[in-house]
Design a protein around this motif. Structure first.
Motif, PDB file in Angstrom:
ATOM      1  N   GLY A  75       0.827  -1.203   0.000  1.00  0.00           N
ATOM      2  CA  GLY A  75       0.000   0.000   0.000  1.00  0.00           C
ATOM      3  C   GLY A  75       0.856   1.246   0.000  1.00  0.00           C
ATOM      4  N   ALA A  76       0.608   2.122   0.974  1.00  0.00           N
ATOM      5  CA  ALA A  76       1.364   3.373   1.063  1.00  0.00           C
ATOM      6  C   ALA A  76       2.834   3.146   1.395  1.00  0.00           C
ATOM      7  CB  ALA A  76       0.727   4.282   2.110  1.00  0.00           C
ATOM      8  N   LEU A  77       3.184   1.946   1.905  1.00  0.00           N
ATOM      9  CA  LEU A  77       4.578   1.659   2.244  1.00  0.00           C
ATOM     10  C   LEU A  77       5.358   1.049   1.079  1.00  0.00           C
ATOM     11  CD1 LEU A  77       4.400   0.328   5.931  1.00  0.00           C
ATOM     12  CD2 LEU A  77       4.893   2.634   5.083  1.00  0.00           C
ATOM     13  N   ARG A  78       4.700   0.839  -0.071  1.00  0.00           N
ATOM     14  CA  ARG A  78       5.452   0.416  -1.252  1.00  0.00           C
ATOM     15  C   ARG A  78       6.393   1.564  -1.641  1.00  0.00           C
ATOM     16  NH1 ARG A  78       2.563  -1.269  -6.895  1.00  0.00           N
ATOM     17  NH2 ARG A  78       2.090  -3.234  -5.774  1.00  0.00           N
ATOM     18  N   TRP A  79       7.648   1.224  -1.930  1.00  0.00           N
ATOM     19  CA  TRP A  79       8.675   2.216  -2.266  1.00  0.00           C
ATOM     20  C   TRP A  79       8.867   3.236  -1.145  1.00  0.00           C
ATOM     21  CZ3 TRP A  79       5.466   1.957  -7.111  1.00  0.00           C
ATOM     22  CH2 TRP A  79       5.925   0.922  -7.933  1.00  0.00           C
ATOM     23  N   PRO A 183      11.775  -4.397  -9.299  1.00  0.00           N
ATOM     24  CA  PRO A 183      11.185  -3.051  -9.264  1.00  0.00           C
ATOM     25  C   PRO A 183      10.714  -2.629  -7.883  1.00  0.00           C
ATOM     26  CG  PRO A 183       9.696  -4.629 -10.329  1.00  0.00           C
ATOM     27  CD  PRO A 183      11.006  -5.323 -10.165  1.00  0.00           C
ATOM     28  N   LEU A 184      10.353  -3.571  -7.033  1.00  0.00           N
ATOM     29  CA  LEU A 184       9.877  -3.215  -5.694  1.00  0.00           C
ATOM     30  C   LEU A 184      11.011  -2.790  -4.764  1.00  0.00           C
ATOM     31  CD1 LEU A 184       7.247  -6.055  -5.374  1.00  0.00           C
ATOM     32  CD2 LEU A 184       6.747  -3.595  -5.398  1.00  0.00           C
ATOM     33  N   GLY A 185      12.228  -3.243  -5.049  1.00  0.00           N
ATOM     34  CA  GLY A 185      13.348  -2.925  -4.169  1.00  0.00           C
ATOM     35  C   GLY A 185      14.322  -1.910  -4.723  1.00  0.00           C
ATOM     36  N   TYR A 186      14.383  -1.755  -6.067  1.00  0.00           N
ATOM     37  CA  TYR A 186      15.493  -1.019  -6.673  1.00  0.00           C
ATOM     38  C   TYR A 186      15.084   0.178  -7.525  1.00  0.00           C
ATOM     39  CZ  TYR A 186      18.509  -4.755  -5.057  1.00  0.00           C
ATOM     40  OH  TYR A 186      19.200  -5.638  -4.260  1.00  0.00           O
ATOM     41  N   LEU A 187      13.805   0.464  -7.674  1.00  0.00           N
ATOM     42  CA  LEU A 187      13.441   1.705  -8.355  1.00  0.00           C
ATOM     43  C   LEU A 187      13.746   2.891  -7.443  1.00  0.00           C
ATOM     44  CD1 LEU A 187      10.069   0.839 -10.125  1.00  0.00           C
ATOM     45  CD2 LEU A 187      12.360   0.941 -11.120  1.00  0.00           C
ATOM     46  N   TYR A 188      13.928   4.047  -8.056  1.00  0.00           N
ATOM     47  CA  TYR A 188      14.269   5.254  -7.296  1.00  0.00           C
ATOM     48  C   TYR A 188      13.434   6.401  -7.817  1.00  0.00           C
ATOM     49  CZ  TYR A 188      16.931   9.308  -5.685  1.00  0.00           C
ATOM     50  OH  TYR A 188      17.301  10.503  -5.107  1.00  0.00           O
ATOM     51  N   PHE A 189      12.768   7.108  -6.895  1.00  0.00           N
ATOM     52  CA  PHE A 189      11.897   8.204  -7.305  1.00  0.00           C
ATOM     53  C   PHE A 189      12.284   9.526  -6.653  1.00  0.00           C
ATOM     54  CE2 PHE A 189       9.385   4.266  -7.512  1.00  0.00           C
ATOM     55  CZ  PHE A 189       9.111   4.251  -8.866  1.00  0.00           C
ATOM     56  N   GLY A 190      13.141   9.498  -5.639  1.00  0.00           N
ATOM     57  CA  GLY A 190      13.584  10.734  -5.007  1.00  0.00           C
ATOM     58  C   GLY A 190      12.452  11.562  -4.436  1.00  0.00           C
ATOM     59  N   GLU A 191      11.427  10.914  -3.922  1.00  0.00           N
ATOM     60  CA  GLU A 191      10.262  11.646  -3.406  1.00  0.00           C
ATOM     61  C   GLU A 191      10.630  12.494  -2.192  1.00  0.00           C
ATOM     62  OE1 GLU A 191       6.240   9.418  -3.871  1.00  0.00           O
ATOM     63  OE2 GLU A 191       7.688   8.006  -3.045  1.00  0.00           O
ATOM     64  N   ASP A 192      10.269  13.780  -2.248  1.00  0.00           N
ATOM     65  CA  ASP A 192      10.457  14.694  -1.117  1.00  0.00           C
ATOM     66  C   ASP A 192      11.878  14.628  -0.568  1.00  0.00           C
ATOM     67  OD1 ASP A 192       7.719  15.332  -1.288  1.00  0.00           O
ATOM     68  OD2 ASP A 192       7.213  13.584  -0.060  1.00  0.00           O
ATOM     69  N   GLY A 193      12.843  14.426  -1.465  1.00  0.00           N
ATOM     70  CA  GLY A 193      14.231  14.344  -1.035  1.00  0.00           C
ATOM     71  C   GLY A 193      14.581  13.053  -0.329  1.00  0.00           C
ATOM     72  N   ALA A 194      13.649  12.098  -0.292  1.00  0.00           N
ATOM     73  CA  ALA A 194      13.909  10.830   0.395  1.00  0.00           C
ATOM     74  C   ALA A 194      14.903  10.000  -0.402  1.00  0.00           C
ATOM     75  CB  ALA A 194      12.614  10.059   0.585  1.00  0.00           C
ATOM     76  N   GLY A 195      15.526   9.060   0.255  1.00  0.00           N
ATOM     77  CA  GLY A 195      16.468   8.175  -0.420  1.00  0.00           C
ATOM     78  C   GLY A 195      15.756   7.069  -1.169  1.00  0.00           C
ATOM     79  N   VAL A 283       2.208   4.227 -16.732  1.00  0.00           N
ATOM     80  CA  VAL A 283       1.709   5.139 -15.699  1.00  0.00           C
ATOM     81  C   VAL A 283       2.576   6.397 -15.701  1.00  0.00           C
ATOM     82  CG1 VAL A 283       0.836   3.252 -14.287  1.00  0.00           C
ATOM     83  CG2 VAL A 283       3.141   4.122 -13.866  1.00  0.00           C
ATOM     84  N   GLY A 284       2.034   7.461 -15.120  1.00  0.00           N
ATOM     85  CA  GLY A 284       2.716   8.734 -15.214  1.00  0.00           C
ATOM     86  C   GLY A 284       3.596   9.088 -14.036  1.00  0.00           C
ATOM     87  N   ASN A 285       3.359   8.460 -12.883  1.00  0.00           N
ATOM     88  CA  ASN A 285       4.128   8.837 -11.701  1.00  0.00           C
ATOM     89  C   ASN A 285       4.083   7.709 -10.672  1.00  0.00           C
ATOM     90  OD1 ASN A 285       1.621   9.139 -10.149  1.00  0.00           O
ATOM     91  ND2 ASN A 285       1.336  11.028 -11.343  1.00  0.00           N
ATOM     92  N   VAL A 286       4.829   7.901  -9.589  1.00  0.00           N
ATOM     93  CA  VAL A 286       4.949   6.845  -8.585  1.00  0.00           C
ATOM     94  C   VAL A 286       3.627   6.611  -7.862  1.00  0.00           C
ATOM     95  CG1 VAL A 286       5.828   8.455  -6.827  1.00  0.00           C
ATOM     96  CG2 VAL A 286       6.283   6.021  -6.603  1.00  0.00           C
ATOM     97  N   ALA A 287       2.821   7.674  -7.687  1.00  0.00           N
ATOM     98  CA  ALA A 287       1.529   7.494  -7.013  1.00  0.00           C
ATOM     99  C   ALA A 287       0.643   6.532  -7.804  1.00  0.00           C
ATOM    100  CB  ALA A 287       0.841   8.842  -6.848  1.00  0.00           C
ATOM    101  N   GLU A 288       0.630   6.682  -9.129  1.00  0.00           N
ATOM    102  CA  GLU A 288      -0.136   5.749  -9.957  1.00  0.00           C
ATOM    103  C   GLU A 288       0.463   4.355  -9.896  1.00  0.00           C
ATOM    104  OE1 GLU A 288      -0.586   7.180 -13.939  1.00  0.00           O
ATOM    105  OE2 GLU A 288      -1.194   9.188 -13.292  1.00  0.00           O
ATOM    106  N   ALA A 289       1.787   4.272  -9.858  1.00  0.00           N
ATOM    107  CA  ALA A 289       2.451   2.967  -9.831  1.00  0.00           C
ATOM    108  C   ALA A 289       2.143   2.206  -8.546  1.00  0.00           C
ATOM    109  CB  ALA A 289       3.959   3.139  -9.998  1.00  0.00           C
ATOM    110  N   ARG A 290       1.872   2.935  -7.455  1.00  0.00           N
ATOM    111  CA  ARG A 290       1.550   2.260  -6.187  1.00  0.00           C
ATOM    112  C   ARG A 290       0.231   1.503  -6.268  1.00  0.00           C
ATOM    113  NH1 ARG A 290       4.275   6.735  -3.383  1.00  0.00           N
ATOM    114  NH2 ARG A 290       6.143   5.804  -2.442  1.00  0.00           N
ATOM    115  N   ALA A 291      -0.572   1.842  -7.229  1.00  0.00           N
ATOM    116  CA  ALA A 291      -1.865   1.157  -7.375  1.00  0.00           C
ATOM    117  C   ALA A 291      -1.786  -0.038  -8.321  1.00  0.00           C
ATOM    118  CB  ALA A 291      -2.913   2.147  -7.878  1.00  0.00           C
ATOM    119  N   VAL A 292      -0.648  -0.248  -8.952  1.00  0.00           N
ATOM    120  CA  VAL A 292      -0.505  -1.346  -9.915  1.00  0.00           C
ATOM    121  C   VAL A 292      -0.244  -2.644  -9.150  1.00  0.00           C
ATOM    122  CG1 VAL A 292       0.877  -2.261 -11.828  1.00  0.00           C
ATOM    123  CG2 VAL A 292       0.362   0.196 -11.710  1.00  0.00           C
TER     124      VAL A 292
END
Length: 544
Positions: A75-79, A183-195, A283-292
Motif C-alpha cells: 500500500g502506502a509503504l510500497r517504495w 522493481p519493488l526494491g530497486y526503483l528510485y523516485f527521489g520523493e520529497d528528497g527521500a532516499g 503510468v505517469g508517476n509513482v503514485a499511480e504505480a503504487r496502485a498497480v
C-alpha cells in the motif's frame, strides 16, 4: 602444480556427519550437541519484544521460519524505507517459511542454476529464518546470509541456503533474509528528497533485528558475520557503511563473487531508469504505480531487460543508487574507512564467473573477433589488441566468446575484488582472498568454474541442489572433499575471524608483499599473486 599429498584437499567419507567430524577441534563440536532439541520433543519457544514465537525441530536443530522483521511494505509503504513491525499478540507460529519477494519465475528454470526462487511470492515478504542448535544462553557466533540473484531473484527460504549445515557443523546460529527485489526494491523516485535503495533499508532492518533479538536464539550479537554471494555480497559491502547507535551491526564479512565492478547509478541516472520502467507500465508517476498490482510490475521486468541491456555486459535491469542518503559511496569504498575498515573480510571469485551468463547463449557463442575487440576496447582503449591477444593465449583454443567471458569476469568480479584486497592490505586491514577453480563437467565443460558454482561447496549441502543442472557430473570424491574443506574454513572464519585452522593448507592473509590467494580446486593450494599478470595488465591501462 606439484601434486603434494600434504596439500591435498581432505576427502570426506560421505554425508553431513563426516563433515562434522572434521570440526571436532572447534568449540561446539560433538560435546555441544547435548543442548540440541531432539525430534519429538517440545517445540522451541522464544519471547521477543515483538511477541512470542513457537518454532519447530528439524534435524535436531531449533528452526524458526517466516519471522517478520519489518512492517509489510504494501500500500502506502510500497517504495518506502522499511518500517518497524508492530508486533503481535499471543504466540506466533514460526514453522513455515514466509512468501518470497515477487520475482520472475519459469517452471523448469534455466539450464544452469534451475530456479532461484519458487512460489509462493507476495509483496508482504519481509521475513527471516533462524537455525540454532538451541534457543539458550550459549552466545554462539552468528552467520547472517544475504542471497544474490542479480537484484531480481532469490529467497532466504531456498533449500540451497538452508542454515542447517552451518548451524550443526559449526555450532552457529544462522539467519537467512528475504528482502525486496527487482522493481519493488530497486526503483528510485527521489520523493520529497527521500532516499532509495529500499532493499538496503530492508537488510538494515533485518540486521538491527538480529542485533537486538539473536541472544534469545542462543546467538552472540557481538559476533555476527554477514555473508553473501553476488548481489548479496555487494549488499554486504554496502551494509559495512552503516553507522548504528550502540554496538556495530556485524564484525566479519564474507563476500563471494561480489560484482564490485558495477557502475552504480547516480540519482539522475536512477531517476531516468525508473522513468523508463514507469513508461513500460504505462503510468505517469509513482503514485499511480503504487496502485498497480505487483504481478504487473514483475511482468514489466522482461521489457526492462530489453531496454537496459548492452551487448557484452551482464544484464542488470535494476541497480542500487548512490542516493547520498542510504548509500553515499561505492560499496567497495565502505570497507576501507569508517565502520567498515575494522571488519574482517574474506573475499573471492570463481575462475570463469561470466560463463554462467554467456557460455550457453547462442547470441554470444556466435560472437566474432571484431565484436569482441570492440568490447575489449571499452575496457582497454588503445591497448585492446594487446589485451585480446593476452586473453586468447591464456586459454588454449579460445574462441572470441571465451575472450569476452574472461574479460567480463575480470571487469565485473576479479579485478575489483583484487583491488579491494590491495587497498585493505595497504591499510593493514585483515583480508583473505580465494579463487574457486574447480570446473563443472556439465554442458560438456562449457561452464568451467562458473558464477555460483562455489555455493554448494561453501554450504556443503549438495543434497539441497538436486535441481541445479550445472552440478551434473562432478566426481563425488573430489566434490565432497573440497566441500568439507571450504565449509570448515568458512566456519573457522565465522567463529574466529581467520579461515585457519582447518583441513585446508595454511591460508595467509592477503598482504602487499605476497598477495596470497587460496586456489580452491581438487588440490587446494595457497598461491602468491595468483592473478598478478592480469592485475598488472588492467592496472597499466587504467581500466576499471
Amino acid at each position: 602444480m606439484t601434486d603434494d599429498p600434504s596439500r591435498r584437499t581432505i576427502i570426506k567419507s560421505g554425508g553431513v556427519l563426516a563433515g562434522a567430524a572434521l570440526l571436532t577441534g572447534l568449540p561446539g563440536g560433538p560435546a555441544a550437541q547435548a543442548a540440541v532439541p531432539r525430534a519429538g520433543g517440545s517445540s522451541p519457544v522464544v519471547d521477543l519484544p515483538a511477541g512470542r514465537l513457537r518454532g519447530g525441530v528439524d534435524g535436531g536443530l531449533a528452526v524458526f521460519k517466516g519471522v517478520p522483521y519489518a512492517a509489510p511494505p504494501v500500500g502506502a509503504l510500497r517504495w518506502r524505507p522499511a518500517q518497524p513491525h508492530p508486533g503481535w499478540q499471543g504466540t506466533r507460529d514460526a514453522t513455515a517459511f514466509g512468501p518470497s519477494a515477487p520475482q520472475p519465475y519459469r517452471e523448469g528454470g534455466d539450464p544452469v542454476l534451475g530456479n532461484h526462487g519458487a512460489p509462493p511470492f507476495d509483496e508482504d515478504c519481509l521475513t527471516l529464518n533462524v537455525w540454532t542448535p538451541a534457543a539458550d544462553g550459549a552466545k554462539r557466533p552468528v552467520m547472517v546470509w544475504i542471497h544474490g540473484g542479480g537484484f531480481i531473484s532469490g529467497s532466504g527460504s531456498l533449500p540451497n541456503y538452508s542454515g542447517e549445515t552451518f548451524a550443526r557443523n559449526g555450532d552457529l546460529v544462522v539467519v537467512t533474509v528475504n528482502y525486496r527485489l527487482g522493481p519493488l526494491g530497486y526503483l528510485y523516485f527521489g520523493e520529497d528528497g527521500a532516499g532509495g535503495n529500499f532493499w538496503l533499508t530492508d537488510q538494515l532492518a533485518a540486521l538491527r533485528w538480529v542485533r537486538d533479538n539473536i541472544a534469545a536464539f542462543g546467538g552472540d550479537p557481538d559476533q555476527i558475520t554477514l555473508a553473501g554471494q553476488s548481489g548479496g555480497a555487494l549488499s554486504v559491502a554496502a551494509l559495512a557503511g552503516a553507522r548504528p547507535a550502540g554496538r556495530p551491526l556485524f564484525k566479519r564479512a564474507i563476500l563471494q563473487s561480489p560484482p564490485l565492478g558495477l557502475q552504480i547509478p547516480t540519482r539522475a541516472e536512477a531517476l531516468q531508469r525508473s522513468a523508463t520502467f514507469l513508461g513500460i507500465l504505462g503510468v505517469g508517476n509513482v503514485a499511480e504505480a503504487r496502485a498497480v498490482p505487483w504481478p504487473q510490475l514483475i511482468a514489466a521486468t522482461f521489457e526492462m531487460f530489453q531496454r537496459t541491456g548492452r551487448w557484452g555486459y551482464w544484464s542488470t535491469p535494476f541497480l542500487p543508487v548512490l542516493d547520498e542518503a542510504t548509500l553515499e559511496r561505492s560499496p567497495a569504498d565502505l570497507l576501507l574507512s569508517g565502520p567498515g575498515a575494522a571488519i574482517d573480510v574474506l573475499i573471492g571469485w570463481t575462475r570463469e564467473e561470466a560463463n554462467f551468463a554467456f557460455a550457453l547463449n547462442p547470441t554470444y557463442t556466435a560472437s566474432t573477433k571484431e565484436q569482441v575487440l570492440a568490447r575489449v576496447r571499452e575496457t582497454f582503449g588503445g591497448r585492446a589488441a594487446e589485451a585480446y591477444t593476452a586473453y586468447e593465449e591464456a586459454r588454449p583454443g579460445a574462441r572470441p566468446v571465451d575472450v569476452l567471458m574472461d574479460l567480463i569476469g575480470d571487469d565485473l568480479f576479479r579485478m575489483p575484488a583484487i583491488a579491494l584486497a590491495e587497498r585493505r592490505a595497504a591499510r593493514g586491514r585483515p583480508v583473505w582472498a580465494y579463487q574457486f577453480d574447480l570446473p563443472t563437467p556439465a554442458h560438456n565443460g562449457r561452464l568451467g568454474a562458473a558464477h555460483c558454482l562455489e555455493l554448494p561447496f561453501a554450504f556443503d549441502n549438495f543434497d539441497k541442489w538436486t535441481q541445479a543442472p550445472f552440478l551434473a557430473g562432478l566426481a563425488p570424491l573430489v566434490r565432497d572433499g573440497l566441500a568439507s574443506t571450504m565449509h570448515a574454513s568458512w566456519i573457522s572464519f565465522i567463529r574466529t575471524g581467520d579461515p585457519n585452522p582447518g583441513p585446508m593448507p595454511n591460508w595467509p592473509r592477503y598482504e602487499r608483499n605476497s598477495r596470497t590467494t587460496m586456489r580452491l580446486d581438487s588440490v587446494t593450494s595457497a598461491v602468491d599473486d595468483l592473478a598478478g599478470y592480469w592485475r598488472r595488465l588492467h592496472h597499466s591501462t587504467g581500466s576499471r
